[in-house]
Design an enzyme around this catalytic site. Structure first.
Site, PDB file in Angstrom:
ATOM      1  CG  ASP A 128      50.103  47.180  40.211  1.00  0.00           C
ATOM      2  OD1 ASP A 128      48.960  46.845  40.543  1.00  0.00           O
ATOM      3  OD2 ASP A 128      50.414  47.592  39.080  1.00  0.00           O
ATOM      4  CG  ASP A 230      45.700  43.996  39.490  1.00  0.00           C
ATOM      5  OD1 ASP A 230      45.831  44.586  38.413  1.00  0.00           O
ATOM      6  OD2 ASP A 230      45.395  42.795  39.587  1.00  0.00           O
ATOM      7  CD  GLU A 284      42.837  47.049  36.591  1.00  0.00           C
ATOM      8  OE1 GLU A 284      42.834  46.129  37.443  1.00  0.00           O
ATOM      9  OE2 GLU A 284      43.181  46.877  35.425  1.00  0.00           O
ATOM     10  CG  HIS A 350      50.177  47.350  32.591  1.00  0.00           C
ATOM     11  ND1 HIS A 350      49.468  48.279  33.329  1.00  0.00           N
ATOM     12  CD2 HIS A 350      49.774  46.154  33.057  1.00  0.00           C
ATOM     13  CE1 HIS A 350      48.697  47.657  34.186  1.00  0.00           C
ATOM     14  NE2 HIS A 350      48.871  46.367  34.049  1.00  0.00           N
ATOM     15  CG  ASP A 351      46.282  45.846  31.667  1.00  0.00           C
ATOM     16  OD1 ASP A 351      47.183  44.992  31.592  1.00  0.00           O
ATOM     17  OD2 ASP A 351      45.703  46.139  32.733  1.00  0.00           O
TER      18      ASP A 351
HETATM   19  C1  NOJ Z   1      44.793  44.163  35.855  1.00  0.00           C
HETATM   20  C2  NOJ Z   1      46.222  44.376  35.476  1.00  0.00           C
HETATM   21  O1  NOJ Z   1      46.388  45.704  35.065  1.00  0.00           O
HETATM   22  C3  NOJ Z   1      46.543  43.378  34.403  1.00  0.00           C
HETATM   23  O2  NOJ Z   1      47.787  43.602  33.809  1.00  0.00           O
HETATM   24  C4  NOJ Z   1      46.463  42.004  35.019  1.00  0.00           C
HETATM   25  O3  NOJ Z   1      46.649  41.043  34.008  1.00  0.00           O
HETATM   26  C5  NOJ Z   1      45.112  41.765  35.685  1.00  0.00           C
HETATM   27  N1  NOJ Z   1      44.664  42.872  36.463  1.00  0.00           N
HETATM   28  C6  NOJ Z   1      45.192  40.587  36.611  1.00  0.00           C
HETATM   29  O4  NOJ Z   1      45.968  40.921  37.724  1.00  0.00           O
END
Ligand code: NOJ
Length: 562
Positions: A128, A230, A284, A350-351
Site C-alpha cells: 500500500d 491509497d 483506489e 478492509h474498508d
Molecule cells: C483508504 C483506505 O483504504 C482506508 O482504510 C483509509 O482509512 C483511507 N484511505 C485513508 O488513508
C-alpha cells in the site's frame, strides 16, 4: 459422478486440466498477456492475520508462518495493507516513516525475510502506498508546522488565518467533519481530508513528489512487485480552494477527487518508477466516469495498470440489494473495458463489512454455500480478482454490541460527532453493525482454539464469537484458465432476478457460469444448447448430466461447453 469443490485443490486440478488453452494472439489491449491480469490477489490485513509474539496484534512473522497456507490457496499476489511506522490513528494509513516498519509488525529484517520467503514460493508482494496524506507525526509535518518559512512548509496545504476562514472542505474522519484544522503555532489552518492526524500532502510541490518517487524506488529496489495507491484521486486538488457550489460541500466524487494535475502526477510516477520495474499498479477508486477510469489505466496512457472501482462493491446495503442491479453494474463495467484497460474484480476489502454478510447469506445453513457461490463469481469474471483474507473461510460480520466494541477511527469519531450534535446514535450503531469497517478487521479465524488461533495474548479487537463454527475447509476458488482471464463475457437470462448466468469464451474454449444468489430453488432460462456440456465444478451435490434449468439455494456451477 458428483463434483464438489470443497477445497482449492479441486480448483487447481481444474486449472491444470485446462492450462495452455486460449493462447490466442493478442488482438487488443485487453487480451494482451500480463502476469498481473492472470494473478489472483489476496489482501492481507496484517493487524488481524496472525500474531507470532502474543501481543494481540498480527505481525510479519505471523504472515511468514502462514505463507504455505497462502500458497496452497493458489495465490500469486499478496496485497499488504500499510506496514510502515505509524502512530496508528487509522491503522497504519497515517505513516510517520515511509522507510521503516511499524513496531507492532516487526522489523526491517522481518520484512526482508517476508519478501524472500514469498518469492521463494512464487508469491508476489504489492504494498500500500499512502501518499495523499502522511501522519502528523511524520518529520515532514513536524518541520512544516514549525514555522511559515520552514523548507517543508509547502509539503502540506496551509491557509494563513489572516486571509479569513478557508472555504469549507469536508473531512471524512473528523469529529466535526471539518477538513481545516487550526494550528495556533503559525496562526494557520492545515488541510486533512481524513482524520486530523492525517494532513494532506501537497502534490503541487515537485520536491514532495520526488520524495515519494524515492520512497517508491526504495521499496521497489527491495524487490516488491507492486503498489496500491491509497486515496490517490484526492492527491490532485484545486489549491486555490474555491467555494464549492452550495450543497456540494460533501460531493467527494465530483469536487474532491480527480483534480486538475492527477494525470501529470501519475505519468511522472510511471516514468520515474513503474516503467523501471516489473511492478503492478492500481489506485483506489477509478474516478467518476468510464472515461476517468480509462484515462487512469489504458496502457497507451502510461499511468496505472488496472482500475479498482467501487460501483459494484457499493451495491450491498443494510436493506439488501437487487441482483438485477448487480448484474447490470458488472456487465456495464465489463463491456466498457472489453477492448481497452483492465479491471479489478472485488466484493470486499478492509474498508467493507464481510463479503458473505453483504452479498451472500451468513446464516449457518447458507454461509459456506453462498461464500463459494460468490467466490465462483470473483474467479470467473474478466479482470483481476481480489480476495480479502478470511473470505475463503466464509468469515462473517462480527457481533458488535456497542460502540466500545469498535476500534475504527471513522466509526468512533462519527459516533462522537453524533453525540455532540445530539444526533441519532442508535441508528448509526445499527448501520455500523452491518457496514462498519471493523467487521472486516476481526482476527483471522485459523482454528477452534482460544482466540481462533490468532494470538496467545489478548487480541487488539475481539474475535468474532462464531469462530468455532467457521474454521471449515478451504473454499476458495482459483482460476487462471486463459479463457476465464481474457475471454469475452456474455450475460444470459438477463432479467432473471435471482440467477446470474454468463459465458466466458476465448479461442474456442467456452465456459458457462450459473450462480443462484438466493436461498430458493430457482429456474434458469439461459437459452443456449447444453448438448455435451461438461460439469467442471459445483458447490453443491450436483451430478454430471443433471438438468441446469433448476438451481439449488446459492448453487454455483461451472460448465465447459462444446
Ligand atoms: C483508504 C483506505 O483504504 C482506508 O482504510 C483509509 O482509512 C483511507 N484511505 C485513508 O488513508
Amino acid at each position: 459422478m458428483k463434483i464438489i469443490f470443497t477445497s482449492l485443490a479441486a480448483v487447481v486440478l481444474f486449472l491444470c486440466t485446462t492450462k495452455g488453452l486460449g493462447q490466442q494472439n493478442a488482438v487488443s489491449q485487453a487480451t494482451e498477456k500480463k502476469w498481473w491480469k492472470e494473478a489472483v490477489v489476496y489482501q492481507i490485513y496484517p493487524r488481524s492475520f496472525k500474531d507470532s509474539d502474543g501481543d494481540g496484534i498480527g505481525d510479519l512473522k505471523g504472515i511468514i508462518s502462514k505463507l504455505d497456507y497462502i500458497k496452497k490457496l493458489g495465490i500469486d499476489v499478496v496485497w499488504l495493507n500499510p506496514i510502515y511506522s505509524s502512530p496508528n490513528d487509522d491503522n497504519g494509513y497515517d505513516v510517520s516513516d515511509y522507510r521503516n516498519i511499524m513496531k507492532d509488525f516487526g522489523t526491517m529484517s522481518d520484512f526482508d525475510s517476508l519478501i524472500a520467503e514469498m518469492h521463494k514460493r512464487g508469491i508476489r508482494l504489492v504494498m500500500d502506498l499512502v501518499v495523499n496524506h502522511s501522519s502528523d507525526e511524520h518529520e515532514w509535518f513536524k518541520q512544516s508546522r514549525s514555522s511559515r518559512t520552514n523548507p517543508y512548509r509547502d509539503y502540506y496545504h496551509w491557509w494563513n488565518a489572516e486571509r479569513g476562514n478557508p472555504s469549507p472542505r469536508y473531512s471524512l474522519f473528523d469529529i466535526n467533519h471539518d477538513a481545516w484544522r487550526y494550528d495556533s503555532l503559525t496562526n494557520s489552518y492545515y488541510l486533512h481530508y481524513f482524520s486530523r492526524k492525517q494532513p494532506d500532502l501537497n502534490w503541487e510541490n515537485p520536491k514532495l513528489r520526488q520524495e515519494v518517487y524515492d520512497i517508491m524506488k526504495f521499496w521497489a529496489d527491495k524487490g516488491i512487485d507492486g503498489f496500491r495507491l491509497d486515496a490517490f484521486g484526492f492527491a490532485a486538488k484545486d489549491t486555490s480552494f474555491p467555494v464549492f457550489p452550495i450543497r456540494n460541500e460533501k460531493n467527494f466524487m465530483l469536487y474532491y477527487a480527480m483534480g486538475p494535475h492527477l494525470h501529470e502526477y501519475l505519468r511522472e510516477m510511471n516514468d520515474q518508477v513503474f516503467s523501471k520495474y516489473d511492478v503492478m499498479s492500481v489506485a483506489e477508486g477509478a474516478g467518476n466516469t468510464f472515461d476517468d477510469a480509462h484515462n487512469l489505466v489504458d496502457a497507451d496512457r502510461r499511468e496505472l495498470n488496472m482500475a479498482y472501482a467501487f460501483e459494484g462493491i457499493d451495491i450491498a446495503k443494510p436493506e439488501g440489494y437487487s441482483l438485477l442491479h448487480f448484474k447490470e453494474v458488472f456487465s456495464r463495467w465489463d463491456s466498457a473495458f472489453e477492448h481497452k484497460g483492465w479491471l479489478s474484480i472485488v466484493l470486499s476489502n478492509h474498508d467493507q463489512a464481510r463479503m458473505v454478510s453483504r452479498f451472500g447469506n451468513d446464516r449457518p445453513q447458507y454461509r459456506a454455500l453462498s461464500s463459494k457461490m460468490l467466490s465462483t463469481f470473483l474467479m470467473t469474471m474478466r479482470g483481476t480478482p481480489y480476495y480479502y483474507n478470511g473470505d475463503e473461510l466464509g468469515m462473517t460480520n462480527s457481533a458488535f454490541r456497542n460502540i466500545h466494541d469498535f476500534r475504527d477511527v471513522s466509526a468512533l469519531n462519527e459516533y462522537q460527532h453524533l453525540i455532540n450534535i445530539h444526533g441519532d446514535t442508535s441508528t448509526y450503531l445499527k448501520r455500523l453493525k452491518f457496514e462498519g469497517r471493523d467487521n472486516g478487521r476481526t482476527p483471522f479465524q485459523w482454528d477452534t482454539s482460544a482466540n481462533a488461533g490468532f494470538t496467545t495474548g489478548t487480541p487488539w479487537i475481539a474475535v468474532n464469537p462464531n469462530y468455532k463454527t467457521i474454521n471449515a475447509k478451504l473454499v476458495k476458488l482459483r482460476k487462471n484458465n486463459p479463457a476465464l482471464v481474457y475471454g469475452s463475457y456474455h450475460l444470459l437470462d438477463k432479467n432473471n432476478p435471482t440467477v446470474y448466468a454468463y459465458t466466458r469464451e476465448d479461442n474456442g474454449m467456452k465456459f458457462l457460469i450459473l450462480l443462484n444468489f438466493s436461498p430458493d430453488k430457482v429456474q434458469t432460462n439461459i437459452g443456449i444448447s447444453l448438448t455435451g456440456a461438461k460439469l467442471l465444478l459445483s458447490n453443491d451435490q450436483r451430478a454430471q448430466g443433471s438438468p441446469v434449468t433448476v438451481l439449488n439455494p446459492y448453487e454455483a456451477c461451472i460448465y465447459q461447453l462444446q
